[in-house]
Design an enzyme around this catalytic site. Structure first.
Site, mmCIF file in Angstrom:
data_model
loop_
_atom_site.group_PDB
_atom_site.id
_atom_site.type_symbol
_atom_site.label_atom_id
_atom_site.label_comp_id
_atom_site.label_asym_id
_atom_site.label_seq_id
_atom_site.Cartn_x
_atom_site.Cartn_y
_atom_site.Cartn_z
ATOM 1 C CB SER A 68 41.659 37.716 36.202
ATOM 2 O OG SER A 68 41.604 37.774 34.822
ATOM 3 C CG ASP A 284 39.061 34.985 35.377
ATOM 4 O OD1 ASP A 284 39.684 35.335 34.359
ATOM 5 O OD2 ASP A 284 38.267 35.737 35.975
ATOM 6 C CG ASP A 286 37.241 36.891 32.471
ATOM 7 O OD1 ASP A 286 38.443 36.837 32.163
ATOM 8 O OD2 ASP A 286 36.804 37.651 33.359
ATOM 9 C CD GLU A 376 37.947 45.749 28.662
ATOM 10 O OE1 GLU A 376 38.059 46.892 29.122
ATOM 11 O OE2 GLU A 376 38.300 44.728 29.282
ATOM 12 N NE ARG A 504 41.818 53.636 31.406
ATOM 13 C CZ ARG A 504 42.284 52.514 31.934
ATOM 14 N NH1 ARG A 504 43.324 51.893 31.406
ATOM 15 N NH2 ARG A 504 41.724 51.988 32.996
ATOM 16 N N PRO A 505 44.513 57.024 33.962
ATOM 17 C CG PRO A 505 43.245 57.802 35.767
ATOM 18 C CD PRO A 505 43.420 57.963 34.292
ATOM 19 N N GLY A 507 43.140 51.422 36.463
ATOM 20 C CA GLY A 507 42.228 51.084 37.547
ATOM 21 C C GLY A 507 42.763 49.934 38.384
ATOM 22 C CB THR A 508 44.249 46.879 37.708
ATOM 23 O OG1 THR A 508 45.121 47.123 36.592
ATOM 24 C CG2 THR A 508 42.851 46.622 37.213
ATOM 25 N NE ARG A 513 46.799 49.854 32.298
ATOM 26 C CZ ARG A 513 47.716 49.023 32.801
ATOM 27 N NH1 ARG A 513 48.930 48.979 32.287
ATOM 28 N NH2 ARG A 513 47.405 48.226 33.815
HETATM 29 C C1 16G Z 1 40.246 44.830 34.698
HETATM 30 C C2 16G Z 1 38.988 44.727 33.880
HETATM 31 C C3 16G Z 1 39.315 44.706 32.419
HETATM 32 C C4 16G Z 1 40.134 45.928 32.057
HETATM 33 C C5 16G Z 1 41.342 46.051 32.942
HETATM 34 C C6 16G Z 1 42.002 47.388 32.733
HETATM 35 C C7 16G Z 1 36.956 43.514 34.419
HETATM 36 C C8 16G Z 1 36.360 42.188 34.788
HETATM 37 N N1 16G Z 1 38.261 43.509 34.204
HETATM 38 O O1 16G Z 1 41.045 43.700 34.546
HETATM 39 O O2 16G Z 1 38.120 44.700 31.720
HETATM 40 O O3 16G Z 1 40.556 45.869 30.721
HETATM 41 O O4 16G Z 1 40.942 45.988 34.298
HETATM 42 O O5 16G Z 1 43.070 47.523 33.599
HETATM 43 O O6 16G Z 1 36.273 44.511 34.334
HETATM 44 P P1 16G Z 1 43.737 48.934 33.833
HETATM 45 O O7 16G Z 1 42.714 49.854 34.425
HETATM 46 O O8 16G Z 1 44.894 48.645 34.729
HETATM 47 O O9 16G Z 1 44.205 49.422 32.494
HETATM 48 MG MG MG Z 2 39.963 37.266 33.486
#
Ligand code: 16G
Ligand code: MG
Length: 552
Positions: A68, A284, A286, A376, A504-505, A507-508, A513
């Site tokens: 992405s 990507d 989306d 979002e 919030r922690p 997810g990526t 954050r």
């Molecule tokens: C991912 C999610 C996106 C979300 C982002 C939050 C999908 C396909 N993508 O990129 O929707 O906004 O994570 O990231 O679900 P964060 O948890 O680091 O804030």
């Molecule tokens: Mg994307």
């Protein structure tokens, strides 16, 4: 096709895609994502897994290879369920498990999944795969194919596609064409035909609306695919594509994420023409955001919240005009600007629900409505129509007992539904939907932007020893741990006007954050800084304490 016993076939493949065992992989919100150069064994293993998934559900499963909006050197994979949805949560666990299994244990791991899930290995398996434009994607697709073949699965390799295009293909296949033809041409013709029909429905004085747009393709797949889309639109839109991948790196200082986070135009695209309609796609395709620069040179971002309220407002108008009683709602996350939520609730009178961050959560929540619009703030979103809504809209569009205005509103809705990619947020489809609405309303960017004014906001990141010490509830708006954090945030927020903040922690990323909004930018910056400092102290911050952001 190989004729080896399962164990042996898996081992032969594993020797071509050895697992070094040094890295830990996790299938999270957006699939697996990390540095591309360590992903080869993971893609081989995912190939095995999706064959099991396909046999378990007796349907075609999709895999898209992309990371992405991440930098070009990263890559990843997302698995697509039969109706075009994200991978089922229990299977995310299996994906994580198999991704971390050594070469020696791989055969046993697959065997245990087969017996645990009672999978009939004699059934056919069918996988659709596609990839983005990253240099690493081609090789990773080969690793995936090796995995698919080791378990005797069939596959169609679509080559280069946007993520939402692959989601669309999978749904078309599993509905036996009910959702459209599972080909790229099928995708463009379905959307082009719906676009033309929606525009024909709206009698508007077009004087203010313009179908001219500048598109920032993030040097990725979206740039290629939007140009192909345009060829099917018979010049109804005049699109100039920048950051089209001919030079410049994927997502490098461009794309939807850059524009949203930096709140400024991307590099590589002229934006000085006042009022010029601009959009950015992500790597990507989306996600999409709109923006323009006004005659005073001020940059205005129309993000996922502005798109969501535009679409929800329009659908609401059509439902009313068609006299259709359907329960419609808007799903946002805690990141939605407070003004957008207020506008949806108070002005549009559309009920708003808040879901946890991540597309699958919003998608799931939107299914609670007959017509569920979800977005979002970062520009990922779509609209879901329930079977009841689809049925009611279709019959109203043909119901001779209705007035011609009512029938026409229902017909517009019907074509609008065809224009929407209901499987997942789709930058190309979303752009066409927005253009239809602006066309119907005869709106410029300024008109659209005037719906409401965003509250000034600020996002910060804090690095802590272990981000899992932060736990949240109420769709991430309230921290339940560490003790005392939420009370402290509440105390800080109460000193500001029209303010809101949550943590919030991620997810990526390995960070926490912070989000803050308030009546002025200075106040939002200061609030974010105070909350970040609290997190740093109460959640074992590491490195330098947060720095006060400088207001623009
Ligand atoms: C991912 C999610 C996106 C979300 C982002 C939050 C999908 C396909 N993508 O990129 O929707 O906004 O994570 O990231 O679900 P964060 O948890 O680091 O804030
Ligand atoms: Mg994307």
């Amino acid at each position: 096709m190989n004729n080896l016993p399962v164990h042996q076939a898996i081992a032969v493949g594993a020797s071509k895609h050895p697992h070094k065992g040094k890295n830990v992989f996790s299938y999270g919100t957006a699939g697996i994502r990390c540095r591309a150069d360590i992903l080869d064994p993971v893609l081989y293993r995912l190939g095995l897994l999706v064959v099991l998934r396909s046999r378990a559900v007796r349907a075609t499963i999709g895999v898209v290879i992309t990371a992405s909006h991440n930098p070009e050197q990263d890559n990843g994979a997302k698995v697509v369920e039969p109706m075009g949805e994200m991978l089922l949560q229990t299977w995310e666990g299996y994906a994580t498990q198999i991704a971390n299994t050594s070469d020696e244990d791989l055969g046993q791991c697959v065997q245990s999944l087969i017996s645990e899930l009672n999978i009939d290995m004699a059934l056919p398996a069918n996988i659709f795969l596609a990839r983005d434009t990253r240099p690493s994607s081609f090789g990773l697709a080969q690793a995936l194919i090796d995995g698919i073949q080791a378990l005797k699965g069939d596959y169609i390799d679509y080559g280069l596609l946007s993520t939402p295009q692959l989601h669309y293909m999978v749904r078309c296949q599993n509905t036996q064409g009910g959702y459209g033809n599972p080909t790229e041409h099928g995708y463009y013709s379905k959307l082009a035909s719906a676009f033309t029909k929606v525009r024909e429905q709206s009698e508007t004085d077009e004087s203010e609306y313009t179908g001219e747009l500048s598109v920032d393709g993030a040097n990725g797949i979206g740039a290629l695919k939007i140009q192909q889309m345009c060829q099917h639109l018979n010049n109804q839109l005049k699109i100039s594509v920048y950051n089209d991948g001919t030079h410049g790196q994927l997502n490098d200082r461009c794309g939807a994420d850059f524009v949203k986070v930096q709140q400024k135009p991307p590099h590589g695209m002229p934006t000085e023409e006042a009022g010029r309609k601009c959009v950015s796609l992500d790597g990507d395709a989306d996600r999409i955001v709109y923006y323009f620069v006004d005659s005073d040179g001020v940059f205005h971002l129309l993000d996922g919240d502005k798109i969501a309220t535009l679409i929800a407002g329009y659908i609401q108008e059509l439902l009313t005009a068609a006299n259709l009683q359907l329960n419609m709602g808007l799903v946002q996350t805690a990141y939605a600007n407070g003004s957008s939520t207020q506008y949806a609730t108070d002005v549009l009178k559309v009920p708003v629900a808040c879901a946890c961050t991540g597309v699958k959560h919003l998608h799931h929540r939107a299914q609670d409505f007959d017509v569920g619009v979800y977005f979002e703030a970062n520009g990922h979103g779509t609209v879901l129509f329930s079977a009841l809504a689809t049925e009611k809209i279709n019959s109203a569009s043909q119901d001779e007992r209705l007035s011609s205005d009512q029938r026409q509103a229902a017909t517009t809705l019907k074509y609008l539904q065809d224009l929407i990619n209901e499987t997942v947020g789709d930058a190309i489809s979303d752009m066409l939907v927005v253009e239809c609405i602006l066309h119907a309303k005869g709106w410029t960017m300024t008109d659209w932007n005037a719906a409401y004014t965003d509250l000034p906001n600020r996002q910060l990141k804090v690095k802590v020893k272990d981000r899992r010490v932060i736990q949240t509830t109420n769709a991430e708006r309230c921290a339940t741990t560490p003790a005392g954090l939420q009370e402290a945030i509440d105390g800080i927020v109460s000193k500001y006007n029209n303010a809101r903040s949550f943590v919030r922690p991620s997810g990526t990323e390995d960070i926490v954050r912070i989000y803050a909004e308030a009546d002025t930018q200075v106040a939002a910056d200061s609030l974010a800084y105070e909350v970040a400092t609290k997190v740093y102290h109460l959640a074992d911050g590491v490195g330098d304490p947060p720095a006060q952001p400088s207001s623009s």
